[in-house]
Scaffold this active site. Structure first.
Site, PDB file in Angstrom:
ATOM      1  N   THR A  91       0.705  -0.991  -0.180  1.00 17.07           N
ATOM      2  CA  THR A  91      -0.125  -0.027  -0.031  1.00 17.07           C
ATOM      3  C   THR A  91       0.894   1.358  -0.070  1.00 17.07           C
ATOM      4  O   THR A  91       0.400   2.269  -0.644  1.00 17.07           O
ATOM      5  CB  THR A  91      -1.004   0.062   1.225  1.00 17.07           C
ATOM      6  OG1 THR A  91      -1.657  -0.983   1.197  1.00 17.07           O
ATOM      7  CG2 THR A  91      -1.713   1.138   1.318  1.00 17.07           C
ATOM      8  N   SER A 117       1.817  -8.229  -1.145  1.00 20.02           N
ATOM      9  CA  SER A 117       2.627  -9.207  -0.330  1.00 20.02           C
ATOM     10  C   SER A 117       1.896 -10.380  -0.335  1.00 20.02           C
ATOM     11  O   SER A 117       2.722 -11.376   0.267  1.00 20.02           O
ATOM     12  CB  SER A 117       3.066  -8.414   0.850  1.00 20.02           C
ATOM     13  OG  SER A 117       1.833  -8.427   1.873  1.00 20.02           O
ATOM     14  N   ASP A 133       0.300  -7.138   4.847  1.00 23.58           N
ATOM     15  CA  ASP A 133      -0.424  -8.470   4.727  1.00 23.58           C
ATOM     16  C   ASP A 133       0.598  -9.446   5.205  1.00 23.58           C
ATOM     17  O   ASP A 133       0.493 -10.427   6.264  1.00 23.58           O
ATOM     18  CB  ASP A 133      -1.239  -8.726   3.599  1.00 23.58           C
ATOM     19  CG  ASP A 133      -2.309  -7.900   3.604  1.00 23.58           C
ATOM     20  OD1 ASP A 133      -2.964  -7.191   4.516  1.00 23.58           O
ATOM     21  OD2 ASP A 133      -2.995  -7.776   2.415  1.00 23.58           O
ATOM     22  N   GLN A 143      -4.529 -20.549  19.295  1.00 23.83           N
ATOM     23  CA  GLN A 143      -5.478 -19.478  18.565  1.00 23.83           C
ATOM     24  C   GLN A 143      -5.144 -18.185  19.254  1.00 23.83           C
ATOM     25  O   GLN A 143      -5.994 -17.027  18.890  1.00 23.83           O
ATOM     26  CB  GLN A 143      -6.897 -20.029  18.484  1.00 23.83           C
ATOM     27  CG  GLN A 143      -6.931 -20.999  17.381  1.00 23.83           C
ATOM     28  CD  GLN A 143      -8.527 -21.813  17.368  1.00 23.83           C
ATOM     29  OE1 GLN A 143      -9.064 -21.208  17.828  1.00 23.83           O
ATOM     30  NE2 GLN A 143      -8.465 -23.103  17.056  1.00 23.83           N
TER      31      GLN A 143
HETATM   32  N1  ASP Z   1      -2.380  -5.700   0.470  1.00 25.27           N
HETATM   33  C1  ASP Z   1      -1.135  -4.948   0.823  1.00 25.27           C
HETATM   34  C2  ASP Z   1      -0.210  -5.727   0.786  1.00 25.27           C
HETATM   35  O1  ASP Z   1       0.106  -6.571   1.897  1.00 25.27           O
HETATM   36  C3  ASP Z   1      -1.745  -4.465   2.090  1.00 25.27           C
HETATM   37  C4  ASP Z   1      -0.625  -3.328   2.622  1.00 25.27           C
HETATM   38  O2  ASP Z   1       0.368  -3.084   1.881  1.00 25.27           O
HETATM   39  O3  ASP Z   1      -1.057  -2.696   3.707  1.00 25.27           O
HETATM   40  O4  ASP Z   1       0.642  -5.970  -0.089  1.00 25.27           O
END
Ligand code: ASP
Length: 335
Positions: free
Chosen positions: A12, A55, A87, A265
């Protein structure tokens, strides 16, 4: 002036907001310095973009590429910052911490919940502080996020929408960043020359126990080549013993030479298979405990050890509770 290698891998932070809440990838690398022009006052920064992806697609080949980049540039820079999607950032931090032993320079992963291009964003401060910390003395694979520097292999992403998105449930932050940088938990120090181990084996499966789970679904495990199962059990490592008991499947796996590792968990605390009959029976059937390692640290460690020991599962049984890079507390395993 100190030298930093900034490695951009996607996520992001580098995206462009096309409409509220909807992000598109951009060619971010060229633009970092236009968003934060005075970054160049902090250090001399070189930028590399070996790949750019969400990611969720990052795994063994990208971990290897990053580790090789770090290893081959270790003498050329004072520190390293990796921009990474949030992620799976914790998994990559675990992998790099296992692959690179005796690190003598900081390797800091960071990212953000909103893109650098957004007006109200956490990207600016995360990136600036990560770079400042990378010229410091904490020579570990870390995650910097929302004013905290964590040992990377102790972290979990815990929030989809808070800026404070990471936590380190069983180890305090290495440092917090406010007006000053406060060191909190002790950090690791090199104990010899840096070493790179690159092999992983992905015959590892993460599973979760749930109420009324049909154990027949688990029987299919016995027909696969999975070697290690990381099972998220209830509470302290507890499993059902009634009609839905998973113990026969654990016995079947053990007979086939597979290994079941039990983690919890729950977010906090260490698994103890001694505490309840479910855990005791699982251990008698051949399962072992992940101690106070996170699920992420346990899963990546199993992949790493399976690679390191050329698929010899029994060696993992003995090495799982031994710390590679501070991912487990010595008092927490292997019960
Ligand atoms: N979907 C994005 C990733 O993990 C989420 C982020 O960067 O916060 O690449």
């Amino acid at each position: 002036m100190k030298r930093i290698l900034l490695i951009a891998t996607g996520g992001t932070m580098g995206m462009q907001m096309v409409e509220e809440g909807k992000f598109d990838p951009t060619s971010f690398v060229d633009e970092i310095f236009s968003f934060i022009p005075n970054l160049s006052h902090v250090a001399k920064i070189d930028v590399l973009c070996p790949f750019s992806m969400d990611s969720t697609d990052i795994g063994i080949p990208q971990w290897q590429e990053l580790a090789q980049l770090l290893y081959s540039n270790m003498d050329n820079y004072d520190g390293f910052v990796i921009i990474h999607g949030t992620d799976t950032m914790s998994y990559t931090a675990c992998a790099l911490s296992y692959m690179l032993s005796n690190l003598s320079k900081p390797v800091i992963l960071t990212g953000s919940q909103r893109p650098l291009a957004a007006l109200r964003t956490d990207a600016r401060t995360n990136l600036i502080n990560a770079i400042e910390l990378a010229i410091g003395a904490i020579s570990e694979v870390c995650i910097y996020f929302a004013n905290k520097l964590f040992r990377g292999n102790r972290t979990k992403k815990i929030s989809i929408d808070e800026f404070d998105a990471f936590s380190s449930p069983n180890y305090p932050p290495l440092a917090t960043v406010g007006l000053n940088i406060e060191r909190i938990a002790p950090h690791r120090r090199p104990n010899g020359l840096i070493r790179l181990e690159e092999k992983f084996d992905n015959r590892v499966l993460g599973l979760i126990a749930s109420p009324s789970l049909n154990p027949l679904y688990w029987q299919t495990l016995l027909e696969t080549d999975v070697q290690v199962v990381v099972l998220k059990a209830f509470g302290a490592g507890n499993l059902p013993l009634g009609n839905q008991s998973l113990i026969p499947v654990i016995e079947g796996c053990t007979q086939q030479g597979k290994l079941i590792i039990i983690c919890s968990q729950c977010m906090e605390g260490a698994c103890s298979l001694d505490l309840y009959e479910g855990g005791q029976r699982a251990r008698a059937a051949g399962a072992i405990s992940a101690g106070d390692m996170t699920f992420e640290a346990t899963l990546v460690k199993a992949m790493f050890l399976l690679g390191l020991f050329d698929g010899n599962v029994q060696r993992i049984r003995h090495h799982l509770s031994i710390s590679i890079a501070g991912e487990i507390s010595s008092h927490s395993g292997p019960n």
